[in-house]
Design a protein around this motif. Structure first.
Motif, PDB file in Angstrom:
ATOM      1  N   ILE A 215      11.778  20.223 146.426  1.00 15.60           N
ATOM      2  CA  ILE A 215      12.118  20.190 147.854  1.00 15.60           C
ATOM      3  C   ILE A 215      10.862  20.012 148.700  1.00 15.60           C
ATOM      4  O   ILE A 215      10.861  19.249 149.668  1.00 15.60           O
ATOM      5  N   ASP A 216       9.764  20.703 148.334  1.00 12.99           N
ATOM      6  CA  ASP A 216       8.503  20.528 149.060  1.00 12.99           C
ATOM      7  C   ASP A 216       8.026  19.084 148.991  1.00 12.99           C
ATOM      8  O   ASP A 216       7.603  18.512 149.994  1.00 12.99           O
ATOM      9  N   GLU A 217       8.100  18.498 147.801  1.00 10.78           N
ATOM     10  CA  GLU A 217       7.674  17.111 147.636  1.00 10.78           C
ATOM     11  C   GLU A 217       8.556  16.166 148.442  1.00 10.78           C
ATOM     12  O   GLU A 217       8.075  15.210 149.047  1.00 10.78           O
ATOM     13  N   LEU A 218       9.850  16.468 148.470  1.00  7.94           N
ATOM     14  CA  LEU A 218      10.779  15.640 149.224  1.00  7.94           C
ATOM     15  C   LEU A 218      10.512  15.724 150.723  1.00  7.94           C
ATOM     16  O   LEU A 218      10.447  14.707 151.416  1.00  7.94           O
ATOM     17  N   ILE A 219      10.306  16.936 151.228  1.00  6.77           N
ATOM     18  CA  ILE A 219      10.082  17.121 152.662  1.00  6.77           C
ATOM     19  C   ILE A 219       8.708  16.605 153.075  1.00  6.77           C
ATOM     20  O   ILE A 219       8.575  15.918 154.085  1.00  6.77           O
ATOM     21  N   TYR A 220       7.672  16.921 152.297  1.00  7.95           N
ATOM     22  CA  TYR A 220       6.330  16.469 152.667  1.00  7.95           C
ATOM     23  C   TYR A 220       6.178  14.962 152.499  1.00  7.95           C
ATOM     24  O   TYR A 220       5.290  14.361 153.077  1.00  7.95           O
ATOM     25  N   GLY A 221       7.063  14.348 151.727  1.00  5.49           N
ATOM     26  CA  GLY A 221       7.028  12.903 151.557  1.00  5.49           C
ATOM     27  C   GLY A 221       7.624  12.151 152.730  1.00  5.49           C
ATOM     28  O   GLY A 221       7.444  10.938 152.851  1.00  5.49           O
ATOM     29  N   LEU A 222       8.334  12.837 153.591  1.00 11.20           N
ATOM     30  CA  LEU A 222       8.925  12.181 154.752  1.00 11.20           C
ATOM     31  C   LEU A 222       7.869  11.905 155.815  1.00 11.20           C
ATOM     32  O   LEU A 222       6.884  12.632 155.923  1.00 11.20           O
ATOM     33  N   SER A 223       8.116  10.884 156.592  1.00 11.40           N
ATOM     34  CA  SER A 223       7.205  10.605 157.704  1.00 11.40           C
ATOM     35  C   SER A 223       7.411  11.661 158.788  1.00 11.40           C
ATOM     36  O   SER A 223       8.416  12.376 158.801  1.00 11.40           O
ATOM     37  N   ASP A 224       6.467  11.733 159.709  1.00 16.25           N
ATOM     38  CA  ASP A 224       6.569  12.717 160.787  1.00 16.25           C
ATOM     39  C   ASP A 224       7.783  12.456 161.667  1.00 16.25           C
ATOM     40  O   ASP A 224       8.431  13.390 162.135  1.00 16.25           O
ATOM     41  N   SER A 225       8.094  11.179 161.901  1.00 12.91           N
ATOM     42  CA  SER A 225       9.264  10.876 162.730  1.00 12.91           C
ATOM     43  C   SER A 225      10.556  11.269 162.014  1.00 12.91           C
ATOM     44  O   SER A 225      11.500  11.731 162.654  1.00 12.91           O
ATOM     45  N   ALA A 226      10.617  11.119 160.690  1.00 13.94           N
ATOM     46  CA  ALA A 226      11.803  11.541 159.945  1.00 13.94           C
ATOM     47  C   ALA A 226      11.944  13.059 159.978  1.00 13.94           C
ATOM     48  O   ALA A 226      13.056  13.587 160.108  1.00 13.94           O
ATOM     49  N   LYS A 227      10.822  13.774 159.867  1.00 13.94           N
ATOM     50  CA  LYS A 227      10.863  15.237 159.965  1.00 13.94           C
ATOM     51  C   LYS A 227      11.347  15.666 161.350  1.00 13.94           C
ATOM     52  O   LYS A 227      12.175  16.573 161.475  1.00 13.94           O
ATOM     53  N   ALA A 228      10.826  15.010 162.384  1.00 11.74           N
ATOM     54  CA  ALA A 228      11.250  15.341 163.749  1.00 11.74           C
ATOM     55  C   ALA A 228      12.732  15.063 163.929  1.00 11.74           C
ATOM     56  O   ALA A 228      13.452  15.859 164.545  1.00 11.74           O
ATOM     57  N   PHE A 229      13.208  13.942 163.380  1.00  8.81           N
ATOM     58  CA  PHE A 229      14.629  13.622 163.474  1.00  8.81           C
ATOM     59  C   PHE A 229      15.483  14.685 162.790  1.00  8.81           C
ATOM     60  O   PHE A 229      16.499  15.126 163.342  1.00  8.81           O
ATOM     61  N   LEU A 230      15.081  15.123 161.602  1.00  8.82           N
ATOM     62  CA  LEU A 230      15.850  16.157 160.890  1.00  8.82           C
ATOM     63  C   LEU A 230      15.850  17.482 161.650  1.00  8.82           C
ATOM     64  O   LEU A 230      16.875  18.161 161.712  1.00  8.82           O
ATOM     65  N   ILE A 231      14.716  17.843 162.238  1.00  6.18           N
ATOM     66  CA  ILE A 231      14.659  19.086 163.015  1.00  6.18           C
ATOM     67  C   ILE A 231      15.586  18.998 164.219  1.00  6.18           C
ATOM     68  O   ILE A 231      16.356  19.916 164.503  1.00  6.18           O
TER      69      ILE A 231
END
Length: 142
Positions: free
Chosen positions: A51-67
């Motif tokens: 899960i860490d690898e999956l989340i840290y592999g996302l771009s910052d914009s994808a992380k922001a979108f998920l949040i």
């Protein structure tokens, strides 16, 4: 008249028995989950690293979108009906009466508090990153 009273009594006995059964099932589920977590520490470590690898592999914009998606789903203004359904089913699961005043009070306060916590967390994280970024710029300018 007597048959109606008997039917109502039977209905509430069944509902009470289901509520007690649900509570015992929940207790058994919690103990089973705790046992699986304690017994399967290696598997949980593998799952956590995936899960860490999956989340840290996302771009910052994808992380922001998920949040934004997750926070709006649970604390957005359009999620009132969802909170109402969740609370009604939870109360029914434990055999408690559905109190509209409690549900509306919960819906009007808890999502707002959660939204404030999420915004505080996000801005605190961004501010920390932003201050570090400004220090780097100032050091390079000097």
């Amino acid at each position: 008249m007597a048959t109606a009273i008997t039917q109502i009594t039977y209905k509430y006995k069944i509902e009470s028995a289901e509520a007690v059964g649900n509570i015992f099932a929940d207790i058994v589920s919690v103990f089973t989950f705790i046992f699986l977590v304690v017994a399967g520490r290696e598997q949980i470590a593998i799952l956590k690293s995936f899960i860490d690898e999956l989340i840290y592999g996302l771009s910052d914009s994808a992380k922001a979108f998920l949040i934004i998606l997750l926070t709006d789903m649970f604390v957005g203004f359009h999620s009132t009906y969802g909170w109402e359904v969740i609370l009604e089913n939870t109360l029914r699961h434990f055999g408690l009466p559905e109190n509209r005043n409690f549900i509306y009070l919960f819906i009007s306060t808890v999502p707002v508090i959660l939204d404030s916590i999420f915004k505080y967390w996000i801005f605190r994280f961004i501010f920390r990153r932003f201050v570090t970024f400004l220090k780097i710029i100032l050091i390079n300018l000097v």
